[in-house]
Design a protein around this motif. Structure first.
Motif, short mmCIF file in Angstrom:
data_model
loop_
_atom_site.label_atom_id
_atom_site.label_comp_id
_atom_site.label_asym_id
_atom_site.label_seq_id
_atom_site.Cartn_x
_atom_site.Cartn_y
_atom_site.Cartn_z
N LEU A 1 3.27 9.25 -9.01
CA LEU A 1 3.22 8.61 -7.69
C LEU A 1 4.51 8.82 -6.90
O LEU A 1 4.60 8.40 -5.75
N GLU A 2 5.48 9.48 -7.53
CA GLU A 2 6.77 9.71 -6.85
C GLU A 2 6.56 10.46 -5.53
O GLU A 2 7.22 10.18 -4.53
N SER A 3 5.59 11.38 -5.53
CA SER A 3 5.41 12.23 -4.35
C SER A 3 4.95 11.45 -3.12
O SER A 3 5.14 11.90 -2.00
N ILE A 4 4.35 10.28 -3.32
CA ILE A 4 3.91 9.53 -2.14
C ILE A 4 4.61 8.18 -2.04
O ILE A 4 4.29 7.38 -1.17
N ALA A 5 5.57 7.92 -2.94
CA ALA A 5 6.26 6.63 -2.90
C ALA A 5 7.39 6.68 -1.89
O ALA A 5 8.14 7.65 -1.84
N PRO A 6 7.54 5.64 -1.07
CA PRO A 6 8.67 5.59 -0.17
C PRO A 6 9.94 5.30 -0.95
O PRO A 6 9.88 4.82 -2.08
N SER A 7 11.08 5.58 -0.34
CA SER A 7 12.34 5.36 -1.07
C SER A 7 12.59 3.89 -1.32
O SER A 7 13.15 3.50 -2.32
N GLY B 1 11.04 -0.38 -1.05
CA GLY B 1 9.79 -1.10 -1.28
C GLY B 1 9.01 -1.36 -0.02
O GLY B 1 7.82 -1.57 -0.04
N ASP B 2 9.70 -1.34 1.15
CA ASP B 2 9.01 -1.73 2.37
C ASP B 2 8.75 -0.53 3.27
O ASP B 2 9.52 -0.22 4.16
N ALA B 3 7.65 0.14 3.00
CA ALA B 3 7.28 1.28 3.80
C ALA B 3 7.09 0.87 5.25
O ALA B 3 6.46 -0.11 5.53
N GLY B 4 7.63 1.66 6.13
CA GLY B 4 7.41 1.38 7.54
C GLY B 4 8.36 0.36 8.10
O GLY B 4 8.22 -0.05 9.24
N ALA B 5 9.32 -0.11 7.33
CA ALA B 5 10.25 -1.11 7.83
C ALA B 5 11.03 -0.53 9.00
O ALA B 5 11.36 0.65 9.02
N GLU C 1 5.31 8.39 -12.76
CA GLU C 1 6.09 9.44 -12.10
C GLU C 1 5.24 10.25 -11.13
O GLU C 1 5.74 10.76 -10.13
#
Lengths: 263, 188
Positions: free
Chosen positions: A40-46, A48-52, A38
């Motif tokens: 890592l929630e603060s830096i996890a993207p919504s 799976g593909d960050a920057g898509a 939990e």
């Protein structure tokens, strides 16, 4: 970890069913696990593909370079073709070495014929298996080190046990002669295997396997040709250069550029 | 053709690519390149290095397509290439301009999601993540950020699934400890 802890791991990121939630509440390990997840929630993207959806010039360049490479080499080369080429080189060098060193008498080893043949077959098996281990795509690396060390130990022990104990030449000259022949005969197989090793990701276990198999080519030639059977000579003139070549292969491969990082 | 490429699985596309169909490669690239870049940015801490590594990853994919084994999954193979490329970069050293004054990789990674956020918390979490050993950090990155299951991560790293679970479990637990320590430092 208990089976319930493993279920909690598999369920991380999804709503836990009541039985697992109850387990987490009472298990310190699982509370730590869920807490870390939990956090890592603060830096996890919504997703799976960050920057898509943001191609950017870097990705365009990557795409262009890949397409250029594809245009230059439109046909895929199966990995086993390289294996066959290398085995062919190994067999060629063995034949050449035996022909050059064995003028007059093909087999100089004074041990019983079945001992010479048995140890020779073991070395041959190590050359084949080592080449395969060095070049084949790997999915699991667990058995590799164990198999490699076992194979090398078996060959070394067989070589020592198969010695006749007879001294044919005084120690420094005899040992140096075998050592030099072994190193010279290994140059081509080692160079070839290093070129091919650079076509996959650097893994020390692959490099050791490559070094042992390349050195095994000359080890076999020397084993058949050399008439000196003392343990000291076999250790210093035959086995030490072979093991040194394996170390050299790791050193050289670690410094050579990698052409592909595929496993 | 375009519609069929868009709906094919990665494995089918890879098989078609190996058979010589360039559009299949384009589809794989469009589908995975942004995510691979995000992963490499988190792994190296440097967007510029990640851009270089994405190039190496897809060059490797093209050069080594003959090493992809039919029946294996594509995504773990691709992430294995990306992870190997990053490891090789770390092993050989970095561009000096990308290192901090102390000679470390930068911890700050540019934001990927716009919107209100707790910058202090983010920094603390990234610092904690950065302190994990690579053996624990990579499984966590793949699990938490790339949405991979443990079996896929095991394929990617060439480990058994149970070994990956142990590493991830230790990593998550260690992360919580590190964050607690960082919070204490901040409040104390």
């Amino acid at each position: 970890m208990t089976p319930a802890c493993l279920k909690v791991m598999d369920a991380l990121g999804t709503p836990l069913p009541p039985d697992l939630a109850a387990h987490v509440a009472g298990c310190e390990d699982c509370r730590a696990l869920a807490g870390g997840f939990e956090a890592l929630e603060s830096i996890a993207p919504s997703g799976g593909d960050a920057g898509a959806g943001a191609p950017g010039t870097g990705l365009e360049t990557a795409h262009r370079l890949a397409l250029e490479e594809l245009t230059a080499r439109p046909r895929a080369t199966p990995w086993w073709r390289e294996l066959l080429v290398l085995l062919g080189v190994d067999v060629g060098v063995m034949a050449l070495g035996l022909a050059l060193l064995g003028r007059g008498s093909w087999v100089g080893n004074q041990a019983a014929p079945w001992v010479v043949a048995g140890v020779g077959l073991l070395i041959l098996a190590l050359v084949g298996a080592g080449t395969y281990l060095a070049l084949a795509p790997q999915r699991r690396k667990v058995p590799s080190w164990g198999a490699l060390l076992l194979g090398a130990t078996v060959v070394a022990v067989a070589q020592l046990a198969g010695g006749t104990g007879q001294r044919m030449r005084p120690p420094p000259m005899g040992g140096l002669g075998c050592m030099a022949s072994e190193v010279l005969l290994s140059v081509v197989p080692l160079a070839c295997v290093l070129v091919l090793l650079c076509r996959s990701a650097f893994q020390p276990v692959r490099a050791v396997a490559a070094g042992l198999s390349a050195g095994g080519v000359s080890l076999l030639v020397i084993h058949v040709h050399c008439s000196d059977g003392t343990a000291g000579h076999l250790l210093t003139g035959h086995l030490a250069p072979w093991l040194a070549l394996a170390g050299l292969a790791v050193l050289l491969r670690s410094r050579l550029p990698t052409r592909s990082h595929a496993p | 053709m375009r519609a069929s490429v868009a709906t094919e699985t990665d494995e089918v596309l890879m098989a078609r690519f190996c058979a010589g169909e360039a559009p299949a490669f384009d589809a794989l690239f469009q589908r995975h390149a942004p995510a691979v870049r995000g992963y490499l940015t988190r792994l190296t801490g440097s967007p510029a290095t990640a851009e270089d590594l994405v190039q190496l990853t897809f060059l490797s994919l093209v050069r080594s397509r003959g090493r992809f084994q039919a029946g294996s999954r594509f995504r773990p193979w691709l992430y294995a290439i990306a992870t190997n490329a990053a490891r090789d970069q770390l092993r050989r050293g970095h561009r000096p301009e990308e290192l901090t004054a102390e000679g470390h990789l930068p911890v700050d990674v540019p934001a990927e999601v716009a919107g209100p956020r707790d910058v202090g918390l983010e920094r603390a979490v990234r610092q904690a993540l950065d302190q994990l050993p690579e053996g624990q950090r990579v499984p966590i990155l793949l699990h938490r950020f790339e949405g991979m299951g443990f079996a896929e991560i095991a394929d990617t790293l060439g480990l058994t699934e149970s070994a990956v679970k142990v590493r991830a479990h230790r990593g998550y637990a260690r992360l919580r400890e590190l964050l607690a320590a960082l919070r204490e430092e901040a409040t104390g």
